[in-house]
Design an enzyme around this catalytic site. Structure first.
Site, short mmCIF file in Angstrom:
data_model
loop_
_atom_site.label_atom_id
_atom_site.label_comp_id
_atom_site.label_asym_id
_atom_site.label_seq_id
_atom_site.Cartn_x
_atom_site.Cartn_y
_atom_site.Cartn_z
N ASP A 215 0.83 -1.20 0.00
CA ASP A 215 0.00 0.00 0.00
C ASP A 215 0.87 1.26 0.00
O ASP A 215 1.85 1.35 0.75
CB ASP A 215 -0.86 -0.03 1.27
CG ASP A 215 -1.93 1.03 1.29
OD1 ASP A 215 -2.85 0.96 0.48
OD2 ASP A 215 -1.85 1.94 2.16
N GLU A 277 1.65 -0.64 -4.99
CA GLU A 277 0.61 0.34 -5.26
C GLU A 277 1.31 1.69 -5.17
O GLU A 277 1.52 2.23 -4.09
CB GLU A 277 -0.52 0.26 -4.23
CG GLU A 277 -1.69 1.13 -4.63
CD GLU A 277 -2.17 2.14 -3.59
OE1 GLU A 277 -3.23 2.72 -3.80
OE2 GLU A 277 -1.48 2.36 -2.57
#
Ligand code: NOJ
Ligand code: CA
Length: 550
Positions: A215, A277
């Site tokens: 993330d 990401e």
């Protein structure tokens, strides 16, 4: 032998995989509390096998106050009771693997939850303490420290700093949170933070996961001294290779972190992977995350954001392939996830119009039929491209965004933090329909659903589409089967034509044609149609249709 690592091309399951994103809250609820859970996922794994994907990526299921739907992690080594237990996670991993499905879990290293033990210790400790140095605490500006340390804004809206209250009740230091107040940013200049995450990687690798989706991979390191940044906050960092980078994104130091992580993954048997990401543009800049000794893959958000026109799609596909080829990494493709308007709705909005952060009552509504038609064409185009493809749960049903959700039902912190100007991401996160006539459309055994499901969703339910010729579900499963049989993921793209109206390319023994223009185009003579995203008219390919030909 070629010894330049950038000239070697990666091999491995992940280079050509179709990877299905499960958003655990919204996939399947086993106990009827309205929130999807791990046993619910395990019970539905056969669906994914039948659909024909190679791997799943699970969004976070760790203990969390759920200030950002689990992207606020309070304990990286456990499972939130909302979703089950560690034993349930072990069972899910084992059951997936026994079916030949790989499992990727989400790792959130940029920030913890404010409920994490570390942050609670930091609040209780003094400024300058070892406990505080795991996060980014600073004194405020102004005579009484009453102003935030700099002008950074949170991605969800509002300031990126929150002032703490000292144990004696007096206002204290400020802490940085690029996202919600409940998500304090970690200090990646602190070696203890590095050590902690190496341990977390090992914890899940030891439990048998095949990798991690990382993330906000471009956010960990901040520019020294945290300089002001006048530009509006965008999670996407710049679009020119040598433009100044925002001081909170895509700093050089992040790459060292991933080099170290890569060594840990490589020390395990099997091919374990890291997926970034990273909202980084342009493609050349993103490619730096997938150099041979760093991550394996990065999400291709430039592709997701590209307009639905032949020139825009040609440009983004070409650029993406060139950029990843330059570092020997496979390209990835993605059209939907839990942060963006689902592509079946997004593509029903005017081409070239603004990209909304959520759609609600009173907003311009997408053309649902057009959106679905284009979404099917876009997916069939995507699944023919070499590289790996990421699918978001429900897109195999042609599921649209919930675009008329009552605002009172919204849960995304974006809605409140933006002063009710950005509706945010709830519309793509609604629990998905399995059975048209069951409570909560078969999401769970009761009517409960943490976000309301639209009344029109019966028609999208899996049981209304399975074995129904021409359904979106049958299109996806046929395309995934053909993609595997023809080795499209490990193939090579060769453009045959790229005009303003159509794109035509070859991948292996397949020819792929998409008609973006207003007029139908003739089917090439003697072509055998292996797949089509919509019915053809005699020997012509209508507007907004992709065909796979041999
Ligand atoms: C990206 C995740 O996909 C998103 O859902 C989350 O809100 C932010 N990172 C912050 O963790
Ligand atoms: Ca549940």
């Amino acid at each position: 032998m070629n010894t330049d690592p950038t000239q070697q091309t990666a091999t491995g399951w992940w280079t050509e995989a179709a990877i299905y994103q499960i958003y655990p809250r919204s996939f399947a609820d086993s106990n009827g509390d309205g929130i999807g859970d791990l046993p619910g996922i395990t019970a539905r794994l056969d669906h994914l096998v039948e659909l024909g994907v190679d791997a799943v990526w699970l969004s976070p299921f760790y203990p969390s106050p759920q200030a950002d739907a689990g992207y606020d992690v309070a304990d990286y080594r456990d499972v939130d009771p909302l979703f089950g237990t560690l034993a349930d996670a072990d069972k899910l991993i084992a059951e997936a693997r026994s079916r030949g499905l790989r499992v990727i879990v989400d790792l959130v290293p940029n920030h913890t939850s404010s409920a994490h033990r570390w942050f609670q210790e930091a609040l209780a400790a003094a400024p300058g303490s070892a406990q505080r140095s795991r996060y980014i605490f600073r004194d405020g500006l102004g005579p009484a420290g009453e102003q935030p340390p700099n002008d950074w804004q949170s991605v969800f809206g509002g300031p990126a700093w929150t002032r703490t209250v000292d144990p004696d009740g007096q206002p204290g230091q400020w802490y940085l949170h690029l996202f919600d107040t409940g998500q304090p940013d970690l200090n990646w200049d602190n070696p203890e933070v590095h050590e902690e995450f190496l341990g977390v990687l090992r914890f899940w690798l030891d439990r048998g996961v095949d990798g991690f989706r990382v993330d906000v991979a471009h956010g960990l390191i901040k520019q020294a001294n945290l300089p002001d940044w006048q530009e509006p906050q965008e999670i996407l960092s710049g679009n020119e290779i040598d433009k100044p980078r925002p001081p909170m994104w895509d700093q050089e130091g992040v790459h060292e972190v991933y080099r170290q992580w890569r060594q840990v993954l490589d020390s395990y048997p099997g091919e374990r992977v890291l997926v970034a990401e990273a909202w980084v543009e342009p493609a050349e800049r993103l490619a730096r995350y997938v150099r041979p000794d760093e991550m394996h893959q990065a999400f291709n958000f430039e592709y997701l954001l590209a307009a639905w026109t032949a020139p825009a799609q040609y440009a983004v596909i070409t650029r993406s392939l060139e950029a990843t080829d330059s570092v020997g990494a496979p390209t990835t493709w993605v059209l939907s996830n839990h942060d963006v308007v689902r592509h079946a709705s997004r593509l029903g909005l005017a081409i070239g119009g603004g990209r909304p952060n959520g759609i609600g009552i009173g907003d311009p509504q997408p053309d649902a039929a057009l959106g679905l038609r284009r979404a099917r064409a876009a997916t069939l185009l995507m699944l023919a491209l070499p590289g790996s493809a990421y699918l978001f749960q429900g897109e195999e049903l042609g599921l649209p965004e919930h675009t008329t959700m009552p605002d009172e039902a919204r849960q995304d912190p974006t809605w409140a933090r933006s002063g009710h100007t950005q509706r945010g991401r709830d519309g793509c996160r609604v629990p998905i329909p399995w059975e048209a006539d069951a409570p909560s459309y078969g999401f769970g055994p009761t009517d409960a659903s943490w976000l309301p499901q639209p009344p029109s969703w019966a028609e999208y339910a899996l049981d209304r589409q399975r074995d129904v010729p021409g359904s979106t579900y049958e299109l996806y499963s046929a395309a995934l089967r053909l993609r595997r049989a023809h080795g499209l993921g490990r193939g090579t793209l060769e453009w045959l034509s790229s005009g303003d109206e159509t794109l035509v390319f070859r991948n292996g023994d397949l020819t792929v044609l998409t008609n973006f223009g207003d007029a139908p185009v003739p089917l090439p003579p003697n072509a055998e149609v292996l797949a089509t995203s919509a019915p053809l008219n005699d020997d012509t390919i209508p507007t907004d249709v992709t065909v796979w030909l041999r």
